[in-house]
Design a protein around this motif. Structure first.
Motif, PDB file in Angstrom:
ATOM      1  N   SER A 194      87.194 -31.131 -77.575  1.00 22.71           N
ATOM      2  CA  SER A 194      87.808 -29.988 -76.311  1.00 22.71           C
ATOM      3  C   SER A 194      85.854 -29.857 -75.507  1.00 22.71           C
ATOM      4  O   SER A 194      86.314 -29.043 -74.516  1.00 22.71           O
ATOM      5  CB  SER A 194      88.425 -28.990 -77.357  1.00 22.71           C
ATOM      6  OG  SER A 194      87.305 -28.634 -78.391  1.00 22.71           O
ATOM      7  N   GLN A 195      85.490 -29.669 -76.379  1.00 21.24           N
ATOM      8  CA  GLN A 195      84.304 -29.883 -75.822  1.00 21.24           C
ATOM      9  C   GLN A 195      83.434 -30.482 -74.656  1.00 21.24           C
ATOM     10  O   GLN A 195      83.459 -29.709 -73.478  1.00 21.24           O
ATOM     11  CB  GLN A 195      83.041 -29.797 -76.558  1.00 21.24           C
ATOM     12  CG  GLN A 195      81.723 -29.378 -76.587  1.00 21.24           C
ATOM     13  CD  GLN A 195      81.695 -27.837 -76.221  1.00 21.24           C
ATOM     14  OE1 GLN A 195      82.138 -26.284 -76.827  1.00 21.24           O
ATOM     15  NE2 GLN A 195      81.169 -27.413 -74.869  1.00 21.24           N
ATOM     16  N   THR A 201      85.088 -18.840 -70.504  1.00 25.25           N
ATOM     17  CA  THR A 201      85.847 -19.531 -70.507  1.00 25.25           C
ATOM     18  C   THR A 201      87.260 -18.574 -70.949  1.00 25.25           C
ATOM     19  O   THR A 201      87.008 -17.434 -71.364  1.00 25.25           O
ATOM     20  CB  THR A 201      86.145 -20.222 -72.441  1.00 25.25           C
ATOM     21  OG1 THR A 201      85.739 -19.558 -73.225  1.00 25.25           O
ATOM     22  CG2 THR A 201      85.474 -21.384 -71.626  1.00 25.25           C
ATOM     23  N   THR A 226      89.663 -20.685 -75.164  1.00 23.23           N
ATOM     24  CA  THR A 226      88.847 -21.713 -76.386  1.00 23.23           C
ATOM     25  C   THR A 226      88.657 -22.948 -75.544  1.00 23.23           C
ATOM     26  O   THR A 226      86.845 -23.587 -75.401  1.00 23.23           O
ATOM     27  CB  THR A 226      89.063 -21.443 -77.288  1.00 23.23           C
ATOM     28  OG1 THR A 226      89.892 -22.429 -77.664  1.00 23.23           O
ATOM     29  CG2 THR A 226      88.910 -20.561 -78.552  1.00 23.23           C
TER      30      THR A 226
END
Length: 317
Positions: A35-36, A159, A162
């Motif tokens: 996800s990062q 964002t 998340t």
């Protein structure tokens, strides 16, 4: 059946390339689909994507804007410096006006000399040099501190939830607006006519001078908006932060099917081109490829994309 495969190949080839890159990099690296990393990828492509929207409209109209990278840099530096003097919102408005003004100057010069695509390349390349010098003068060669406004910084680094960066939402919204303008408005249709054949467009009564200037103004505004996103993402500004953005944007445009000869392409396919270049750059980074080698790879992609564009143009002619 053969025609069906040919149609699929022409319409969806770049989408298949994008999916192939995603699959390949997800197999090669365990980091790619985290996800990062996906958030970082979206943030990276949003800046080049916003620049590519304006530059793409100019290219569809049959000319080039090579000043977009340096304009993004100069606008970003100016915006941060102006915030200390006039506040955040006035600084943002002035930054957008600066981008529009530079775009107007580019468009006016090119129309005044009745320039073709080659002339526009050189004029805007000259503007690139001027804007680089202004950025150096504004910064004194030193990095600028980030904005003190959390809202401003959130545009580039914030964002929703998340996983969804605000910057990619800005890019998507601007892309949708540009797609509607180019496909559904008289201005957009006239830009396509200009890119296909400017002489015929003039004979048909199209005000090519006005449309050319508007195209460059849009390009300038997009570069200034990209500057706002970029300075929020990197928490500051430097006189070199937009170095090479103009070539990244041009590569993304050609990969996305916007012909350098003008008159061909659309905003949706442009997004695919931006994503392909973003995924490629991101993949090279996470594999630890040195910056010099990455420039080689991106240059080769640009050369191949231009060759394909030229061959397609000759075939269609």
């Amino acid at each position: 059946m053969k025609n069906i495969f040919k149609t699929i190949k022409e319409k969806y080839m770049m989408l298949f390339v994008l999916l192939g890159l995603f699959i390949l990099l997800s197999v090669i690296s365990d980091v790619f689909l985290t996800s990062q990393n996906i958030m970082n990828l979206f943030r990276q492509v949003s800046v080049i994507g916003i620049i590519s929207i304006g530059a793409g409209i100019v290219v569809i109209g049959g000319t080039f804007d090579m000043s977009v990278g340096s304009l993004c840099t100069m606008c970003g530096c100016a915006c941060l410096l102006l915030q200390d003097k006039v506040g955040v919102l006035p600084a943002v408005i002035l930054t957008i006006l600066i981008g529009a003004a530079v775009g107007f100057i580019n468009g006016y010069i090119i129309t005044a000399i009745k320039g073709n695509s080659g002339d526009s390349f050189m004029v805007t390349f000259g503007m690139l040099t001027v804007l680089q010098a202004i950025a150096l003068l504004l910064t004194g060669g030193y990095p600028l501190n980030p904005s003190k406004s959390e809202v401003y910084n959130a545009i580039g680094s914030g964002t929703i939830g998340t996983l969804l960066p605000i910057s990619i939402i800005v890019f998507i919204v601007l892309t949708v607006i540009a797609a509607v303008v180019m496909q559904k408005t008289i201005f957009g249709k006239e830009v396509y006519y200009m890119g296909s054949n400017e002489v015929v467009a003039k004979l048909a009564g199209i005000n090519t001078k006005r449309n050319r200037i508007i195209s460059y103004v849009i390009s300038g505004v997009c570069a200034s908006l990209a500057a706002i996103v970029l300075t929020g993402r990197i928490n500051g500004a430097t006189a070199k932060m937009g170095h090479g953005f103009e070539f990244d944007a041009m590569t993304a445009l050609v990969v996305g099917g916007i012909s350098l000869s003008g008159g061909i392409g659309n905003m949706i396919n442009m997004v695919i081109g931006v994503l392909i270049m973003g995924v490629l750059s991101n993949g090279l980074n996470i594999m630890g490829v040195q910056a010099e080698s990455q420039y080689v790879a991106r240059g080769l992609v640009l050369i191949i994309a231009v060759l394909v564009d030229v061959l397609k143009s000759r075939k269609s002619n």
